[in-house]
Design a protein around this motif. Structure first.
Motif, PDB file in Angstrom:
ATOM      1  N   THR A  13      23.179  44.076  39.840  1.00  0.00           N
ATOM      2  CA  THR A  13      22.581  43.221  40.879  1.00  0.00           C
ATOM      3  C   THR A  13      22.878  43.714  42.289  1.00  0.00           C
ATOM      4  N   GLU A  14      23.467  44.885  42.412  1.00  0.00           N
ATOM      5  CA  GLU A  14      23.733  45.431  43.744  1.00  0.00           C
ATOM      6  C   GLU A  14      22.431  45.539  44.528  1.00  0.00           C
ATOM      7  N   GLY A  15      22.419  44.952  45.731  1.00  0.00           N
ATOM      8  CA  GLY A  15      21.231  44.979  46.565  1.00  0.00           C
ATOM      9  C   GLY A  15      20.246  43.861  46.297  1.00  0.00           C
ATOM     10  N   LEU A  16      20.456  43.063  45.252  1.00  0.00           N
ATOM     11  CA  LEU A  16      19.579  41.920  44.972  1.00  0.00           C
ATOM     12  C   LEU A  16      20.127  40.675  45.665  1.00  0.00           C
ATOM     13  N   ASP A  17      19.263  39.854  46.156  1.00  0.00           N
ATOM     14  CA  ASP A  17      19.655  38.659  46.896  1.00  0.00           C
ATOM     15  C   ASP A  17      19.941  37.515  45.913  1.00  0.00           C
ATOM     16  N   VAL A  18      21.010  37.674  45.136  1.00  0.00           N
ATOM     17  CA  VAL A  18      21.328  36.685  44.112  1.00  0.00           C
ATOM     18  C   VAL A  18      22.783  36.245  44.229  1.00  0.00           C
ATOM     19  N   THR A  19      23.041  35.037  43.763  1.00  0.00           N
ATOM     20  CA  THR A  19      24.405  34.555  43.598  1.00  0.00           C
ATOM     21  C   THR A  19      24.905  34.978  42.228  1.00  0.00           C
ATOM     22  N   VAL A  20      26.128  35.493  42.176  1.00  0.00           N
ATOM     23  CA  VAL A  20      26.753  35.852  40.902  1.00  0.00           C
ATOM     24  C   VAL A  20      27.933  34.915  40.670  1.00  0.00           C
ATOM     25  N   LEU A  21      27.874  34.170  39.585  1.00  0.00           N
ATOM     26  CA  LEU A  21      28.983  33.333  39.150  1.00  0.00           C
ATOM     27  C   LEU A  21      29.723  34.055  38.029  1.00  0.00           C
ATOM     28  N   TYR A  22      31.020  33.809  37.949  1.00  0.00           N
ATOM     29  CA  TYR A  22      31.842  34.417  36.909  1.00  0.00           C
ATOM     30  C   TYR A  22      32.480  33.330  36.064  1.00  0.00           C
TER      31      TYR A  22
ATOM     32  N   ARG B  21      36.891  26.251  35.676  1.00  0.00           N
ATOM     33  CA  ARG B  21      35.739  26.401  36.561  1.00  0.00           C
ATOM     34  C   ARG B  21      35.184  27.823  36.611  1.00  0.00           C
ATOM     35  N   PHE B  22      33.888  27.904  36.949  1.00  0.00           N
ATOM     36  CA  PHE B  22      33.260  29.181  37.260  1.00  0.00           C
ATOM     37  C   PHE B  22      33.646  29.574  38.681  1.00  0.00           C
ATOM     38  N   ARG B  23      33.732  30.883  38.927  1.00  0.00           N
ATOM     39  CA  ARG B  23      34.005  31.404  40.265  1.00  0.00           C
ATOM     40  C   ARG B  23      32.735  31.972  40.878  1.00  0.00           C
ATOM     41  N   THR B  24      32.578  31.808  42.191  1.00  0.00           N
ATOM     42  CA  THR B  24      31.488  32.463  42.901  1.00  0.00           C
ATOM     43  C   THR B  24      31.974  33.822  43.383  1.00  0.00           C
ATOM     44  N   VAL B  25      31.338  34.897  42.914  1.00  0.00           N
ATOM     45  CA  VAL B  25      31.750  36.254  43.249  1.00  0.00           C
ATOM     46  C   VAL B  25      30.863  36.840  44.339  1.00  0.00           C
ATOM     47  N   ARG B  26      29.603  36.464  44.336  1.00  0.00           N
ATOM     48  CA  ARG B  26      28.646  36.978  45.317  1.00  0.00           C
ATOM     49  C   ARG B  26      27.628  35.877  45.587  1.00  0.00           C
ATOM     50  N   GLN B  27      27.161  35.767  46.818  1.00  0.00           N
ATOM     51  CA  GLN B  27      26.201  34.712  47.169  1.00  0.00           C
ATOM     52  C   GLN B  27      24.865  35.300  47.593  1.00  0.00           C
ATOM     53  N   GLY B  28      23.795  34.637  47.176  1.00  0.00           N
ATOM     54  CA  GLY B  28      22.442  35.026  47.533  1.00  0.00           C
ATOM     55  C   GLY B  28      21.535  33.814  47.444  1.00  0.00           C
ATOM     56  N   SER B  29      20.226  34.021  47.669  1.00  0.00           N
ATOM     57  CA  SER B  29      19.315  32.884  47.735  1.00  0.00           C
ATOM     58  C   SER B  29      18.139  32.983  46.770  1.00  0.00           C
ATOM     59  N   ALA B  30      18.038  34.064  45.998  1.00  0.00           N
ATOM     60  CA  ALA B  30      16.841  34.262  45.175  1.00  0.00           C
ATOM     61  C   ALA B  30      17.080  34.022  43.687  1.00  0.00           C
ATOM     62  N   GLY B  31      18.220  33.476  43.344  1.00  0.00           N
ATOM     63  CA  GLY B  31      18.508  33.205  41.941  1.00  0.00           C
ATOM     64  C   GLY B  31      19.999  33.240  41.697  1.00  0.00           C
ATOM     65  N   VAL B  32      20.394  32.809  40.495  1.00  0.00           N
ATOM     66  CA  VAL B  32      21.805  32.770  40.105  1.00  0.00           C
ATOM     67  C   VAL B  32      21.971  33.552  38.806  1.00  0.00           C
ATOM     68  N   VAL B  33      22.940  34.445  38.789  1.00  0.00           N
ATOM     69  CA  VAL B  33      23.284  35.189  37.578  1.00  0.00           C
ATOM     70  C   VAL B  33      24.699  34.800  37.185  1.00  0.00           C
TER      71      VAL B  33
ATOM     72  N   PRO C  67      41.253  42.081  37.505  1.00  0.00           N
ATOM     73  CA  PRO C  67      41.244  40.666  37.120  1.00  0.00           C
ATOM     74  C   PRO C  67      40.788  39.774  38.262  1.00  0.00           C
ATOM     75  N   ARG C  68      40.359  38.578  37.907  1.00  0.00           N
ATOM     76  CA  ARG C  68      40.040  37.527  38.874  1.00  0.00           C
ATOM     77  C   ARG C  68      40.944  36.326  38.590  1.00  0.00           C
ATOM     78  N   ALA C  69      41.109  35.483  39.579  1.00  0.00           N
ATOM     79  CA  ALA C  69      41.891  34.264  39.374  1.00  0.00           C
ATOM     80  C   ALA C  69      41.138  33.340  38.415  1.00  0.00           C
ATOM     81  N   VAL C  70      41.821  32.813  37.427  1.00  0.00           N
ATOM     82  CA  VAL C  70      41.203  31.915  36.458  1.00  0.00           C
ATOM     83  C   VAL C  70      42.047  30.648  36.350  1.00  0.00           C
ATOM     84  N   ASP C  71      41.374  29.530  36.090  1.00  0.00           N
ATOM     85  CA  ASP C  71      42.105  28.263  35.991  1.00  0.00           C
ATOM     86  C   ASP C  71      41.851  27.530  34.677  1.00  0.00           C
ATOM     87  N   GLY C  72      41.117  28.164  33.765  1.00  0.00           N
ATOM     88  CA  GLY C  72      40.859  27.529  32.482  1.00  0.00           C
ATOM     89  C   GLY C  72      39.834  26.429  32.533  1.00  0.00           C
TER      90      GLY C  72
END
Length: 306
Positions: A201-210, A175-187, A168-173
């Motif tokens: 997205t392992e190894g890709l320079d992307v931000t992952v929001l949850y 906001r989106f959470r930032t799980v991974r940060q990168g500079s070539a796009g947002v997933v 599980p991840r912390a949820v607040d009902g």
């Protein structure tokens, strides 16, 4: 680990003991799990039988008395079949309640297309003022259910699934959470898609929001993640592909941007198969996601390890 649906039964049964304002309306589905609660609270645990329009209508009537109704069945019978009642008995009447679904988009393939509801969130998008929670783990489901039950007289849809992330991840009902940060796009990964998105997205320079709360859409989090643009955004949703594309476009309206909406396709898959086979057929398994996300973001991504 218990399922989200099992956690829903446990948490709701406990809260029925604690909160005299809470009422539960069922249409046979999950009734066995709620029999102890029904014996303890026969005036606030009501089974209407296989009558889904009545399920929502009774919930709307209960809301008019000042109680907080919780209505539960499979998603296809909770949102699609009684949609007119959802629209009128809550939206038009100005009342609040909590819809809690089970089976999600294709969680029970043997049930066939009658028990699948990939279009439920898109359908609710035609109505005003609904909060939509899509937990990705039973612990998140519990937190979001508690939030929904205590959330005054608002209209809330909690979309439960058999699929789950490993942790599980912390949820607040909200906001989106930032799980991974990168500079070539947002997933943006919604609910139970997160683990597959992280693997893809392992190894890709992307931000992952949850995201576990998709309505209202957290425009501020997406804007913060893309920076000043231009922005490349991929949405991975466990329901109809493109459901949140308009919301993402609105959030980035003043920036040059591209949005790719991935999710459940419109074509009906007429063989039962397994949940995993449906996931792969819709291109939502890690291998397919890697290919689709990589091709969309190329050549901006770094593809180390491919």
């Amino acid at each position: 680990m218990d399922t989200m649906r099992e956690r829903f039964i446990t948490v709701t049964s406990r809260l029925l003991d604690e909160d005299p304002r809470l009422a539960l309306v069922l249409a046979e589905i999950s009734m066995d799990g709620f029999r102890p609660a029904q014996r303890a609270h026969p005036d606030r645990v009501i089974n209407v039988g296989i009558r889904e329009q009545l399920l929502v209508g009774v919930g709307g009537g209960i809301a008019l008395t000042g109680l907080r109704p919780v209505m539960h069945t499979f998603a296809s019978f909770l949102v699609e079949r009684p949609f007119e009642q959802v629209k009128l008995d809550f939206g038009h009447q100005g009342t609040g309640g909590v819809l809690v679904s089970a089976s999600a988009s294709y969680d029970w393939p043997a049930g066939g297309f009658t028990h699948m509801a990939p279009g439920d969130v898109a359908l609710l998008d035609t109505l005003d003022g609904w909060t939509v929670h899509v937990p990705g783990h039973p612990d998140e489901a519990e937190a979001l259910l508690r939030h929904a039950y205590a959330d005054g007289d608002t209209k809330v849809y909690v979309r439960l699934s058999q699929l789950s992330n490993a942790a599980p991840r912390a949820v607040d009902g909200a906001r989106f959470r930032t799980v991974r940060q990168g500079s070539a796009g947002v997933v943006l990964a919604v609910g139970p898609t997160l683990d597959d998105v992280l693997a893809a997205t392992e190894g890709l320079d992307v931000t992952v929001l949850y995201a576990t709360t998709v309505r209202p859409f957290d425009s501020a989090a997406l804007r913060s993640a893309v920076g000043t643009g231009p922005a490349d955004v991929v949405l991975v949703e466990p329901y109809l592909a493109g459901t949140s594309t308009a919301a993402a476009n609105d959030a980035l309206a003043d920036l040059p941007h591209r949005v790719l909406g991935l999710g459940v396709g419109r074509a009906e898959l007429r063989r039962y198969g397994t949940v995993e086979e449906h996931t792969a057929a819709h291109g939502l398994d890690p291998r397919s996601l890697r290919d689709r996300i990589g091709r969309f973001l190329a050549p901006r991504t770094t593809t180390a390890g491919v």
